[in-house]
Scaffold this motif. Structure first.
Motif, mmCIF file in Angstrom:
data_model
loop_
_atom_site.group_PDB
_atom_site.id
_atom_site.type_symbol
_atom_site.label_atom_id
_atom_site.label_comp_id
_atom_site.label_asym_id
_atom_site.label_seq_id
_atom_site.Cartn_x
_atom_site.Cartn_y
_atom_site.Cartn_z
ATOM 1 N N GLU A 1 -19.969 10.397 -5.398
ATOM 2 C CA GLU A 1 -20.235 9.074 -5.098
ATOM 3 C C GLU A 1 -19.547 8.215 -4.061
ATOM 4 O O GLU A 1 -19.970 7.753 -3.181
ATOM 5 N N LEU A 2 -18.147 8.360 -4.191
ATOM 6 C CA LEU A 2 -17.232 7.783 -3.187
ATOM 7 C C LEU A 2 -17.690 8.585 -1.603
ATOM 8 O O LEU A 2 -17.708 7.740 -0.621
ATOM 9 N N ALA A 3 -17.542 9.721 -1.610
ATOM 10 C CA ALA A 3 -17.933 10.477 -0.548
ATOM 11 C C ALA A 3 -19.441 10.304 0.152
ATOM 12 O O ALA A 3 -19.426 10.144 1.400
ATOM 13 N N ARG A 4 -20.322 9.927 -0.632
ATOM 14 C CA ARG A 4 -21.375 9.532 -0.244
ATOM 15 C C ARG A 4 -21.336 8.069 0.524
ATOM 16 O O ARG A 4 -22.193 8.019 1.503
ATOM 17 N N ALA B 1 -11.887 2.699 5.045
ATOM 18 C CA ALA B 1 -12.406 4.101 4.329
ATOM 19 C C ALA B 1 -11.325 4.968 3.961
ATOM 20 O O ALA B 1 -11.743 5.952 3.203
ATOM 21 N N ALA B 2 -10.110 5.001 4.546
ATOM 22 C CA ALA B 2 -9.247 5.843 4.246
ATOM 23 C C ALA B 2 -8.584 5.806 3.088
ATOM 24 O O ALA B 2 -8.333 6.852 2.266
ATOM 25 N N MET B 3 -8.659 4.670 2.473
ATOM 26 C CA MET B 3 -8.359 4.301 0.914
ATOM 27 C C MET B 3 -9.405 5.055 0.056
ATOM 28 O O MET B 3 -9.035 5.684 -1.154
ATOM 29 N N VAL B 4 -10.724 4.896 0.442
ATOM 30 C CA VAL B 4 -11.647 5.431 -0.427
ATOM 31 C C VAL B 4 -11.706 6.768 -0.382
ATOM 32 O O VAL B 4 -11.828 7.583 -1.263
ATOM 33 N N GLN B 5 -11.324 7.406 0.629
ATOM 34 C CA GLN B 5 -11.280 9.029 0.741
ATOM 35 C C GLN B 5 -10.202 9.374 0.188
ATOM 36 O O GLN B 5 -10.149 10.522 -0.411
ATOM 37 N N LEU B 6 -9.071 8.639 0.123
ATOM 38 C CA LEU B 6 -7.776 9.229 -0.865
ATOM 39 C C LEU B 6 -8.085 9.240 -2.028
ATOM 40 O O LEU B 6 -7.883 9.997 -2.952
ATOM 41 N N THR C 1 -3.615 4.712 -9.886
ATOM 42 C CA THR C 1 -2.705 4.050 -8.627
ATOM 43 C C THR C 1 -3.632 3.935 -7.571
ATOM 44 O O THR C 1 -3.562 2.854 -6.949
ATOM 45 N N ARG C 2 -4.265 4.821 -7.365
ATOM 46 C CA ARG C 2 -5.311 4.976 -6.320
ATOM 47 C C ARG C 2 -6.311 3.753 -6.485
ATOM 48 O O ARG C 2 -6.556 3.051 -5.569
ATOM 49 N N ARG C 3 -6.799 3.411 -7.586
ATOM 50 C CA ARG C 3 -7.726 2.553 -8.065
ATOM 51 C C ARG C 3 -7.014 1.035 -7.623
ATOM 52 O O ARG C 3 -7.625 -0.016 -6.966
ATOM 53 N N LEU C 4 -5.675 1.046 -7.952
ATOM 54 C CA LEU C 4 -4.896 -0.206 -7.816
ATOM 55 C C LEU C 4 -4.697 -0.405 -6.084
ATOM 56 O O LEU C 4 -5.085 -1.620 -5.728
ATOM 57 N N MET C 5 -4.690 0.583 -5.186
ATOM 58 C CA MET C 5 -4.687 0.391 -3.768
ATOM 59 C C MET C 5 -5.917 -0.204 -3.232
ATOM 60 O O MET C 5 -5.976 -1.115 -2.434
ATOM 61 N N VAL D 1 0.836 -1.137 -0.019
ATOM 62 C CA VAL D 1 0.026 -0.051 -0.036
ATOM 63 C C VAL D 1 0.815 1.347 0.083
ATOM 64 O O VAL D 1 0.650 2.302 -0.905
ATOM 65 N N GLU D 2 1.837 1.138 0.856
ATOM 66 C CA GLU D 2 2.596 2.340 0.784
ATOM 67 C C GLU D 2 3.489 2.603 -0.466
ATOM 68 O O GLU D 2 3.419 3.855 -1.183
ATOM 69 N N ALA D 3 4.018 1.608 -1.014
ATOM 70 C CA ALA D 3 4.710 1.845 -2.471
ATOM 71 C C ALA D 3 3.719 2.476 -3.533
ATOM 72 O O ALA D 3 3.915 3.280 -4.153
ATOM 73 N N LEU D 4 2.418 2.001 -3.357
ATOM 74 C CA LEU D 4 1.480 2.666 -4.330
ATOM 75 C C LEU D 4 1.041 3.872 -4.097
ATOM 76 O O LEU D 4 0.641 4.849 -4.760
ATOM 77 N N HIS D 5 0.828 4.210 -2.630
ATOM 78 C CA HIS D 5 0.630 5.656 -2.174
ATOM 79 C C HIS D 5 1.618 6.655 -2.544
ATOM 80 O O HIS D 5 1.356 7.585 -2.988
ATOM 81 N N ARG D 6 2.935 6.329 -2.379
ATOM 82 C CA ARG D 6 4.064 7.147 -2.851
ATOM 83 C C ARG D 6 3.890 7.247 -4.418
ATOM 84 O O ARG D 6 4.192 8.413 -4.963
#
Length: 352
Positions: A247-250, A212-217, A198-202, A176-181
């Motif tokens: 949609e994601l925020a809802r 939820a944190a991944m969805v928020q990102l 890349t966020r979708r890959l995460m 996750v950290e590698a994809l986040h970077r």
């Protein structure tokens, strides 16, 4: 040689150096014999030397370890090819530290090729070596400005990782950290499509649903992409990004309205701006009103986070009202906006 700040590391370097010297003595007396433990000691030594800042010594140790494993792999490929791939991955990093960018990229590519080939016969052993090698090679492409190749390596790494099932759990955090970077790096240079992908890959790393944190990102990255696309005049793409962000925020808001009220308010404010830009003024007003209502519910709890976004959204609302011929209402909104700006200035001056 640089002296490691950690006394334990310094002692381990000294111990490993003694082990390496003993193996060298054995090799001199028996030049036709190679010892896998010799290679392991060299690779470990190289890692610690690299952490201590002794780039040249680290490169020398890892290079020597790779040479031993390469010869062993030629004799017994089934037993040593995966270890060689892992060692090449380490060597690539040491070469990068030494400024040998082309050599580093070539070594990383060799590590990928070896571990990819090993997946056919020993997938369990080769899988996470391949993942690490792919991520390493992706970093080389990123530094070379080859975004497409970088994303391709990351996508393959994510697929290979997911194929490991529960065995990948210990490596999930680093993955996750590698994809986040990578997503952050894409965003920094304005490659928003790649950042979103890349966020979708995460998110795809979590078959039972992402945190939820991944969805928020992802929602936030979509908002940022939306703003960037709007600035480039790509209104349709900007609106698509804004709609998905909402949609994601809802989804987050429906699970925890208190925690994600501000997230939804910000996403709606952006969506309203994009709808207004696209000429859908009435629909823009509807979502902006919803956004402002949510902002008012959270602004007292977290003014530093809410007020700047509320100011922007009020500006959008004023523009929409003016276009609809509602100038008196727009003037009221402008007054609210001005008062908030004064409040923010006072808050900033107070902190200063």
């Amino acid at each position: 040689m640089s002296s490691p700040a950690n006394p334990d590391a310094a002692r381990e370097i000294e111990r490993l150096q003694e082990v390496v010297d003993q193996f060298r003595d054995k090799s001199e007396s028996r030049p036709d014999t190679l010892y896998p433990a010799h290679a392991d000691a060299l690779l470990r030594l190289g890692s610690l030397l690299g952490e201590s800042g002794d780039v040249a010594a680290a490169l020398g140790a890892v290079t020597e370890g790779v040479h031993i494993l390469r010869v062993l792999s030629e004799v017994e490929p089934d037993n040593f090819s995966i270890q060689l791939a892992s060692a090449l991955n380490a060597l690539s990093n040491r070469q990068s530290d030494a400024g040998a960018a082309e050599e580093s990229a070539a070594t990383a590519a060799e590590a990928v090729a070896l571990s990819r080939a090993a997946m056919e016969s020993k997938p369990d052993q080769a899988r996470f070596v391949l993942v690490s090698s792919l991520i390493n090679l992706a970093g080389k492409y990123m530094r070379d400005g080859d975004a497409e190749s970088c994303l391709n390596q990351l996508a393959e790494a994510a697929e290979v990782f997911k194929g490991g099932g529960e065995a990948g759990i210990p490596f999930l955090g680093p993955m996750v950290e590698a994809l986040h970077r990578a997503a952050m790096a894409f965003a920094e240079v304005g490659l928003w499509g790649e950042a979103v992908d890349t966020r979708r890959l995460m998110i795809g790393l979590f078959p039972d649903g992402p945190p939820a944190a991944m969805v928020q990102l992802l929602s936030l990255t979509l908002q940022q992409a939306s703003l960037a696309m709007a600035g480039e005049g790509r209104v349709d793409v900007a609106l698509q990004c804004a709609d998905e962000s909402v949609e994601l925020a809802r989804l987050l808001f429906d699970k925890d309205s208190d925690e994600y009220k501000l997230v939804l308010a910000q996403a709606l404010g952006n969506q309203g701006g994009r709808r207004h830009q696209a000429g859908n003024t009435q629909a823009a007003l509807e979502v902006v009103l919803e956004s402002v209502n949510l902002f008012h519910q959270v602004v007292h709890a977290d003014p530093s986070a809410a007020v700047p976004s509320l100011i922007l959204t009020l500006g959008t609302m004023s523009s929409i009202l003016t276009e609809l011929g509602m100038k008196d209402q727009a003037a009221v909104v402008d007054e609210q906006k001005a008062n908030l700006q004064k409040t923010m200035e006072l808050l900033v001056d107070g902190k200063g």
